[in-house]
Design an enzyme around this catalytic site. Structure first.
Site, PDB file in Angstrom:
ATOM      1  N   ASP A  26      -2.361 -14.277   0.624  1.00 29.23           N
ATOM      2  CA  ASP A  26      -2.003 -13.274   0.135  1.00 29.23           C
ATOM      3  C   ASP A  26      -0.568 -12.528   0.815  1.00 29.23           C
ATOM      4  O   ASP A  26      -0.268 -13.021   1.688  1.00 29.23           O
ATOM      5  CB  ASP A  26      -3.201 -12.322   0.370  1.00 29.23           C
ATOM      6  CG  ASP A  26      -3.635 -10.965  -0.119  1.00 29.23           C
ATOM      7  OD1 ASP A  26      -2.727 -11.143  -1.416  1.00 29.23           O
ATOM      8  OD2 ASP A  26      -3.494 -10.100   0.167  1.00 29.23           O
ATOM      9  N   SER A  27      -0.521 -11.688  -0.161  1.00 25.85           N
ATOM     10  CA  SER A  27       0.946 -10.983   0.330  1.00 25.85           C
ATOM     11  C   SER A  27       0.351 -10.182   1.637  1.00 25.85           C
ATOM     12  O   SER A  27       1.238 -10.230   2.020  1.00 25.85           O
ATOM     13  CB  SER A  27       1.200 -10.053  -0.664  1.00 25.85           C
ATOM     14  OG  SER A  27       0.191  -8.977  -0.993  1.00 25.85           O
ATOM     15  N   TYR A  50       3.990  -6.698  -2.462  1.00 19.75           N
ATOM     16  CA  TYR A  50       4.298  -7.731  -3.697  1.00 19.75           C
ATOM     17  C   TYR A  50       4.757  -6.777  -4.803  1.00 19.75           C
ATOM     18  O   TYR A  50       4.831  -6.826  -5.965  1.00 19.75           O
ATOM     19  CB  TYR A  50       3.825  -8.895  -3.907  1.00 19.75           C
ATOM     20  CG  TYR A  50       4.317  -9.632  -3.578  1.00 19.75           C
ATOM     21  CD1 TYR A  50       4.359 -10.360  -2.024  1.00 19.75           C
ATOM     22  CD2 TYR A  50       3.949 -11.755  -3.215  1.00 19.75           C
ATOM     23  CE1 TYR A  50       5.214 -10.795  -0.929  1.00 19.75           C
ATOM     24  CE2 TYR A  50       4.443 -12.129  -2.430  1.00 19.75           C
ATOM     25  CZ  TYR A  50       4.531 -12.034  -1.238  1.00 19.75           C
ATOM     26  OH  TYR A  50       4.772 -12.777  -0.489  1.00 19.75           O
ATOM     27  N   GLY A  51       2.850  -5.600  -5.253  1.00 22.45           N
ATOM     28  CA  GLY A  51       3.123  -5.215  -6.586  1.00 22.45           C
ATOM     29  C   GLY A  51       4.526  -4.476  -7.024  1.00 22.45           C
ATOM     30  O   GLY A  51       4.805  -4.095  -8.096  1.00 22.45           O
ATOM     31  N   CYS A 104      -4.387 -13.090  -4.333  1.00 25.76           N
ATOM     32  CA  CYS A 104      -3.216 -11.736  -4.451  1.00 25.76           C
ATOM     33  C   CYS A 104      -3.159 -11.440  -5.998  1.00 25.76           C
ATOM     34  O   CYS A 104      -2.469 -12.674  -6.717  1.00 25.76           O
ATOM     35  CB  CYS A 104      -2.222 -12.369  -3.796  1.00 25.76           C
ATOM     36  SG  CYS A 104      -1.130 -10.767  -4.125  1.00 25.76           S
ATOM     37  N   ASN A 105      -4.138 -10.446  -6.433  1.00 23.47           N
ATOM     38  CA  ASN A 105      -3.916 -10.426  -7.866  1.00 23.47           C
ATOM     39  C   ASN A 105      -2.659 -10.586  -8.376  1.00 23.47           C
ATOM     40  O   ASN A 105      -1.955 -10.503  -9.511  1.00 23.47           O
ATOM     41  CB  ASN A 105      -4.335  -8.922  -8.062  1.00 23.47           C
ATOM     42  CG  ASN A 105      -5.962  -8.553  -8.230  1.00 23.47           C
ATOM     43  OD1 ASN A 105      -6.152  -9.374  -9.589  1.00 23.47           O
ATOM     44  ND2 ASN A 105      -6.604  -9.135  -7.108  1.00 23.47           N
ATOM     45  N   THR A 106      -1.357  -9.476  -7.758  1.00 23.57           N
ATOM     46  CA  THR A 106      -0.069  -9.814  -7.564  1.00 23.57           C
ATOM     47  C   THR A 106       0.620 -10.993  -8.140  1.00 23.57           C
ATOM     48  O   THR A 106       1.274 -11.002  -9.112  1.00 23.57           O
ATOM     49  CB  THR A 106       0.826  -8.828  -7.245  1.00 23.57           C
ATOM     50  OG1 THR A 106       0.480  -8.045  -7.026  1.00 23.57           O
ATOM     51  CG2 THR A 106       2.474  -8.649  -7.212  1.00 23.57           C
ATOM     52  N   GLU A 148      -4.051   0.544   4.364  1.00 24.88           N
ATOM     53  CA  GLU A 148      -3.741  -0.249   5.311  1.00 24.88           C
ATOM     54  C   GLU A 148      -3.322   1.061   5.958  1.00 24.88           C
ATOM     55  O   GLU A 148      -3.213   0.272   7.476  1.00 24.88           O
ATOM     56  CB  GLU A 148      -2.260  -1.006   4.793  1.00 24.88           C
ATOM     57  CG  GLU A 148      -3.028  -1.827   3.370  1.00 24.88           C
ATOM     58  CD  GLU A 148      -1.443  -2.971   3.402  1.00 24.88           C
ATOM     59  OE1 GLU A 148      -0.887  -2.576   4.036  1.00 24.88           O
ATOM     60  OE2 GLU A 148      -2.200  -3.998   3.341  1.00 24.88           O
ATOM     61  N   CYS A 196      -8.046  -5.798  -6.720  1.00 26.45           N
ATOM     62  CA  CYS A 196      -7.665  -5.231  -5.826  1.00 26.45           C
ATOM     63  C   CYS A 196      -8.455  -5.891  -4.841  1.00 26.45           C
ATOM     64  O   CYS A 196      -9.745  -5.789  -4.701  1.00 26.45           O
ATOM     65  CB  CYS A 196      -6.319  -4.087  -6.418  1.00 26.45           C
ATOM     66  SG  CYS A 196      -5.909  -3.910  -4.362  1.00 26.45           S
ATOM     67  N   THR A 197      -8.062  -6.801  -3.962  1.00 30.30           N
ATOM     68  CA  THR A 197      -8.774  -7.115  -2.542  1.00 30.30           C
ATOM     69  C   THR A 197      -8.484  -6.046  -1.793  1.00 30.30           C
ATOM     70  O   THR A 197      -9.759  -6.447  -0.908  1.00 30.30           O
ATOM     71  CB  THR A 197      -7.618  -8.169  -1.966  1.00 30.30           C
ATOM     72  OG1 THR A 197      -6.634  -8.483  -2.030  1.00 30.30           O
ATOM     73  CG2 THR A 197      -8.057  -9.459  -2.993  1.00 30.30           C
ATOM     74  N   HIS A 198      -8.266  -4.597  -1.788  1.00 29.85           N
ATOM     75  CA  HIS A 198      -8.045  -3.915  -0.696  1.00 29.85           C
ATOM     76  C   HIS A 198      -9.227  -3.124  -0.884  1.00 29.85           C
ATOM     77  O   HIS A 198      -9.832  -2.590  -0.454  1.00 29.85           O
ATOM     78  CB  HIS A 198      -6.978  -2.992  -0.773  1.00 29.85           C
ATOM     79  CG  HIS A 198      -5.899  -3.848  -0.218  1.00 29.85           C
ATOM     80  ND1 HIS A 198      -5.008  -4.241  -0.839  1.00 29.85           N
ATOM     81  CD2 HIS A 198      -5.158  -3.080   1.078  1.00 29.85           C
ATOM     82  CE1 HIS A 198      -3.824  -5.433   0.197  1.00 29.85           C
ATOM     83  NE2 HIS A 198      -4.227  -3.547   1.420  1.00 29.85           N
TER      84      HIS A 198
END
Length: 273
Positions: free
Chosen positions: A10-11, A42-43, A73-75, A158, A192-194
């Site tokens: 993931d980023s 990355y988005g 990572c979705n991006t 974050e 989104c993984t967040h």
């Protein structure tokens, strides 16, 4: 070929929510997590930049012994996965595999809806890519898909602001926006993984009967199914229950932030790419 851990890329930190669910589903395997925190997010980056960064990290995971890599990572899944699979893997090693997290969600999301109206919560980059629209259309062409870009949500998480009452405004705003697009939405995917860290706030602003899907759980079950269907790859995944964490940025910051995503303490090593 030598056995190796399953690589999870993931980023940043979000992929840890996916790894957490994968370990819950498949605890016997070894896992190597790489977060490219030094170059996150990355988005907002171009397709070419995301592709280049993702490829560099995939190659790093291959060099560290991974035969199978998951882009958690979705991006990266939206902007880099297909090019890596089609153009790069044949030249690097055609026996290795790189998988993403958009397709597994698209394959099953139609099974959760009664109305045929689903919502997608994602970053602006993922929404702009239309990756979910294209993938879902392949499996469920009659579904009506409504997307909502949530540009502030990753920052809230974050910066540890997602617990605060002030975050309610940003969550409610986007939930209201999404539901205005269709009053028939009965399933919402957190793409989104967040976003799993915002699940309680998301549910606060939803009417009864609307289900929220955790992408990590879907990916974990999809990976279990993949390994059953591909024994030639499953035998190359080592099973010692070892979990390693690497970051391209500060290990102290990664350990502090990462524990919130992973649900338990993480101990990271630094890696230059």
């Amino acid at each position: 070929m030598k056995q190796g851990p399953i690589g999870i890329f993931d980023s940043g930190y979000g992929g840890l929510t996916v790894l957490k669910e994968i370990i819950s589903e498949l605890p016997e395997y070894d896992y190597l997590y790489l977060g490219d925190n030094a170059r996150a997010p990355y988005g907002t980056r171009s397709y070419e930049t995301v592709y280049q960064y993702t490829l560099e990290c995939v190659k790093q995971l291959f060099d560290m012994g991974c035969q199978l890599v998951i882009l958690a990572c979705n991006t990266s899944s939206a902007k880099a996965l297909r090019t890596i699979q089609q153009n790069d893997l044949p030249g690097i090693d055609p026996s290795r595999r790189v998988l993403g997290i958009i397709r597994p969600s698209a394959e099953v999301i139609g099974d959760y809806t009664s109305t045929g109206h689903i919502g997608i919560l994602a970053t602006p980059g993922t929404v702009a890519s239309d990756s979910y629209l294209m993938e879902i259309r392949k499996f469920f062409p009659r579904l009506k898909v409504f997307q909502e870009a949530c540009p502030m949500w990753v920052s809230l998480v974050e910066n540890n602001e997602h617990y605060n009452p002030g975050a309610n405004y940003f969550v409610q705003k986007h939930m209201d926006n999404l539901l205005k697009k269709s009053s028939y939405i009965d399933v919402i995917l957190m793409a989104c993984t967040h976003y799993p860290l915002l699940i309680n706030k998301i549910k606060q602003f939803l009417p009864g009967g609307v289900r929220v899907l955790d992408q990590g759980r879907i990916v974990a079950k999809s990976l279990a199914d993949y390994l059953k269907r591909h024994p030639e790859m499953e035998t190359l995944c080592s099973k010692n229950r070892r979990y390693q964490f690497y970051t391209t940025n500060s290990t102290e910051t990664f350990e502090r932030q990462g524990s919130a995503f992973f649900g338990q303490p993480v101990h990271a090593r630094h890696l230059d790419i």
